[in-house]
Design a protein around this motif. Structure first.
Motif, PDB file in Angstrom:
ATOM      1  N   UNK A   1       8.246   7.201   3.531  1.00 29.58           N
ATOM      2  CA  UNK A   1       7.966   7.494   2.123  1.00 29.58           C
ATOM      3  C   UNK A   1       6.717   6.745   1.665  1.00 29.58           C
ATOM      4  N   UNK A   2       5.823   7.468   0.992  1.00 33.86           N
ATOM      5  CA  UNK A   2       4.612   6.887   0.416  1.00 33.86           C
ATOM      6  C   UNK A   2       4.604   7.220  -1.074  1.00 33.86           C
ATOM      7  N   UNK A   3       4.463   6.197  -1.916  1.00 36.38           N
ATOM      8  CA  UNK A   3       4.380   6.425  -3.354  1.00 36.38           C
ATOM      9  C   UNK A   3       2.942   6.764  -3.748  1.00 36.38           C
TER      10      UNK A   3
ATOM     11  N   UNK B   1       0.809  -1.223   0.000  1.00 35.69           N
ATOM     12  CA  UNK B   1       0.000   0.000   0.000  1.00 35.69           C
ATOM     13  C   UNK B   1       0.846   1.279   0.000  1.00 35.69           C
ATOM     14  N   UNK B   2       2.014   1.229   0.623  1.00 38.49           N
ATOM     15  CA  UNK B   2       2.888   2.408   0.641  1.00 38.49           C
ATOM     16  C   UNK B   2       3.677   2.558  -0.657  1.00 38.49           C
ATOM     17  N   UNK B   3       3.650   1.540  -1.520  1.00 34.95           N
ATOM     18  CA  UNK B   3       4.370   1.607  -2.776  1.00 34.95           C
ATOM     19  C   UNK B   3       5.517   0.612  -2.844  1.00 34.95           C
ATOM     20  N   UNK B   4       6.057   0.404  -4.026  1.00 38.70           N
ATOM     21  CA  UNK B   4       7.095  -0.580  -4.312  1.00 38.70           C
ATOM     22  C   UNK B   4       8.333  -0.296  -3.463  1.00 38.70           C
ATOM     23  N   UNK B   5       8.692  -1.224  -2.588  1.00 38.76           N
ATOM     24  CA  UNK B   5       9.756  -1.006  -1.609  1.00 38.76           C
ATOM     25  C   UNK B   5      11.107  -0.666  -2.242  1.00 38.76           C
ATOM     26  N   UNK B   6      11.583  -1.384  -3.273  1.00 33.27           N
ATOM     27  CA  UNK B   6      12.875  -1.004  -3.872  1.00 33.27           C
ATOM     28  C   UNK B   6      12.901   0.437  -4.376  1.00 33.27           C
ATOM     29  N   UNK B   7      11.789   0.916  -4.923  1.00 35.80           N
ATOM     30  CA  UNK B   7      11.757   2.304  -5.380  1.00 35.80           C
ATOM     31  C   UNK B   7      11.799   3.260  -4.191  1.00 35.80           C
ATOM     32  N   UNK B   8      11.122   2.908  -3.113  1.00 35.42           N
ATOM     33  CA  UNK B   8      11.177   3.767  -1.923  1.00 35.42           C
ATOM     34  C   UNK B   8      12.597   3.831  -1.364  1.00 35.42           C
ATOM     35  N   UNK B   9      13.339   2.715  -1.473  1.00 37.61           N
ATOM     36  CA  UNK B   9      14.742   2.734  -1.044  1.00 37.61           C
ATOM     37  C   UNK B   9      15.566   3.667  -1.921  1.00 37.61           C
ATOM     38  N   UNK B  10      15.326   3.624  -3.219  1.00 36.49           N
ATOM     39  CA  UNK B  10      16.041   4.517  -4.134  1.00 36.49           C
ATOM     40  C   UNK B  10      15.702   5.982  -3.862  1.00 36.49           C
ATOM     41  N   UNK B  11      14.431   6.252  -3.549  1.00 36.22           N
ATOM     42  CA  UNK B  11      14.020   7.625  -3.242  1.00 36.22           C
ATOM     43  C   UNK B  11      14.665   8.097  -1.948  1.00 36.22           C
ATOM     44  N   UNK B  12      14.745   7.203  -0.944  1.00 40.23           N
ATOM     45  CA  UNK B  12      15.400   7.573   0.320  1.00 40.23           C
ATOM     46  C   UNK B  12      16.853   7.976   0.063  1.00 40.23           C
ATOM     47  N   UNK B  13      17.543   7.233  -0.807  1.00 41.77           N
ATOM     48  CA  UNK B  13      18.931   7.572  -1.141  1.00 41.77           C
ATOM     49  C   UNK B  13      18.998   8.906  -1.875  1.00 41.77           C
ATOM     50  N   UNK B  14      18.026   9.140  -2.738  1.00 41.05           N
ATOM     51  CA  UNK B  14      17.983  10.414  -3.474  1.00 41.05           C
ATOM     52  C   UNK B  14      17.802  11.589  -2.524  1.00 41.05           C
ATOM     53  N   UNK B  15      16.894  11.444  -1.550  1.00 41.31           N
ATOM     54  CA  UNK B  15      16.639  12.537  -0.608  1.00 41.31           C
ATOM     55  C   UNK B  15      17.827  12.803   0.302  1.00 41.31           C
TER      56      UNK B  15
END
Length: 472
Positions: free
Chosen positions: A172-174, A146-160
């Protein structure tokens, strides 16, 4: 609003808009028939007709010997009764009729909201979409987290992390684009009658979402360095709002960036007044990497960061996200589940593949270079033709500018529309739907030598402007 609409109807619509925005509250008196006629440049009978329309629709009520007053709230009014008027008010608040907006499609645009398609072609998103489509039924056609695809959330965390925000995936919520992220925040944190702050000028779709939610919105003037701190402080003291929708960098529509000291001042004010700042950074991939973000200043303690891949990859791939405190992220995930059940796992996996294989980093660097070059060229062009520019960013998809001799950008834009040229007049970006503006939003990606900007600049010569002005 179109000049083809009868004047009485236009007057009535303006008054309904003021009521919806909270500028006229229940029980407050309207201007006398004579004063209203004088202010609108109309005959007294025209104002009488407008007031009669408003009485018939229940917006105002006459009081014998005293005048007309805004009607009190009807306790028996159903939500569905107020939905259509609220929708019309939100749409009319942008200052351009629906038929004009629809007709603009396909016309050359100087104030386009998206980057040129040619800027996005190098990422070859189609290859990744085909690859994901062949990856198997078990991953493409099922609901994901429900919060979104976990690998993408990991990539976004690294980006931030690169923006100075220390976050983890639980924060992070997609979402389906930045627009849904903002919508979830409004649905969860705004109640009818709440006072909410927005940038002025600012992103008008957010204003309309807030109006539909029944919020009372107050504009904070934007300066080249960020929000006007003095006005912001006064509004915080007077209305005690708990939300402020703003943009740290690449501001839409002015292109301005907040300074580091501005971010620090905002962080201190937010802590003092328990203000939550929503930083809509949908254009973050077009701004300088080192540009300060509010979330980097307060580590998301009093802010919500909103990002998106829709502008930098493709508007077809509706993938956005929000980052905030972990407890708030859980609540917003629940709202997301109620509203839309889930976001697109297919789109999220596509974006993650672009990032994981390293293409997105190169693509984003290329976007920033194109934006920087286009910004320089646009500033040079405007300087050459005496165009006043609000802010001079190093790179921004948008510039906020005034054309020589043009006092009413909406009127000028309508004149250009008849020539097949679409523009973005400043009035539509104001939270005050009755305001007049001499500013325009320009998209630097659409100001090249083959665009319509040369024709527009030629028409700002005094002789041409005289010919464009309507005759009495």
């Amino acid at each position: 609003m179109s000049n083809h609409v009868p004047l009485a109807e236009r007057i009535a619509t303006d008054i309904k808009r003021q009521i919806a925005l909270g500028q006229l509250s229940p029980g407050s008196g309207l201007a006398s028939l004579r004063d209203q006629a004088q202010a609108c440049g109309a005959a007294k009978n025209t104002v009488v007709k407008a007031y009669e329309m408003l009485v018939a629709e229940g917006f105002i009520e006459p009081r014998r010997g005293s005048g007309f007053y805004v009607a009190g709230r009807n306790p028996h009014l159903r939500v569905m009764d107020g939905w259509a008027p609220a929708l019309d008010l939100a749409l009319s608040a942008v200052g351009i009729g629906r038929h004009e907006t629809n007709a603009v499609q396909g016309a050359p645009s100087l104030g386009e909201g998206l980057p040129p398609s040619a800027w996005l072609e190098g990422c070859r998103l189609d290859r990744y979409m085909q690859k994901i489509g062949r990856s198997g039924l078990g991953t493409v056609f099922r609901y994901g987290d429900p919060a979104g695809y976990l690998p993408l959330r990991k990539n976004i965390a690294a980006r931030l992390q690169g923006f100075g925000m220390a976050v983890d995936t639980a924060q992070i919520v997609l979402t389906q684009g930045a627009y849904q992220a903002v919508d979830l925040v409004i649905r969860h944190l705004v109640r009818p009658g709440d006072h909410v702050l927005v940038d002025d000028p600012g992103f008008y779709p957010t204003f309309n979402k807030l109006r539909l939610q029944g919020a009372q919105i107050h504009g904070v003037p934007r300066t080249p360095a960020g929000p006007d701190i003095g006005v912001l402080s006064q509004l915080l003291q007077r209305h005690k709002p708990h939300l402020f929708f703003t943009q740290s960098c690449g501001h839409n529509p002015t292109g301005s960036d907040m300074t580091g000291s501005m971010v620090q001042e905002l962080t201190e004010l937010a802590q003092r007044y328990s203000l939550v700042m929503v930083d809509d950074d949908a254009l973050g991939d077009f701004a300088p990497l080192r540009a300060p973000r509010i979330g980097g200043g307060d580590q998301l303690a009093q802010s919500i960061y909103v990002g998106s891949f829709s502008k930098s990859l493709s508007s077809v791939v509706r993938v956005g996200f929000l980052a905030c405190r972990a407890d708030l992220a859980r609540e917003l995930t629940q709202v997301k589940t109620i509203v839309s059940l889930n976001s697109s796992l297919y789109a999220e996996r596509t974006v993650d593949a672009v990032i994981t294989e390293g293409r997105f980093r190169k693509h984003a660097l290329a976007l920033r270079a194109k934006t920087r070059n286009a910004t320089r060229a646009a500033l040079s062009l405007f300087d050459e033709h005496g165009v006043e520019v609000f802010a001079r960013p190093e790179q921004s998809l948008y510039l906020w500018a005034r054309l020589p001799g043009v006092e009413d950008s909406l009127s000028f834009a309508r004149q250009m529309f008849t020539r097949g040229i679409a523009m973005a007049p400043g009035a539509i970006f104001s939270p005050d739907a009755t305001s007049r503006s001499s500013w325009f939003r320009f998209n630097v990606g659409f100001l090249g030598p083959e665009s319509a900007i040369s024709e527009v600049l030629a028409l700002t010569r005094p002789r041409c402007l005289d010919a464009l002005r309507p005759r009495p």
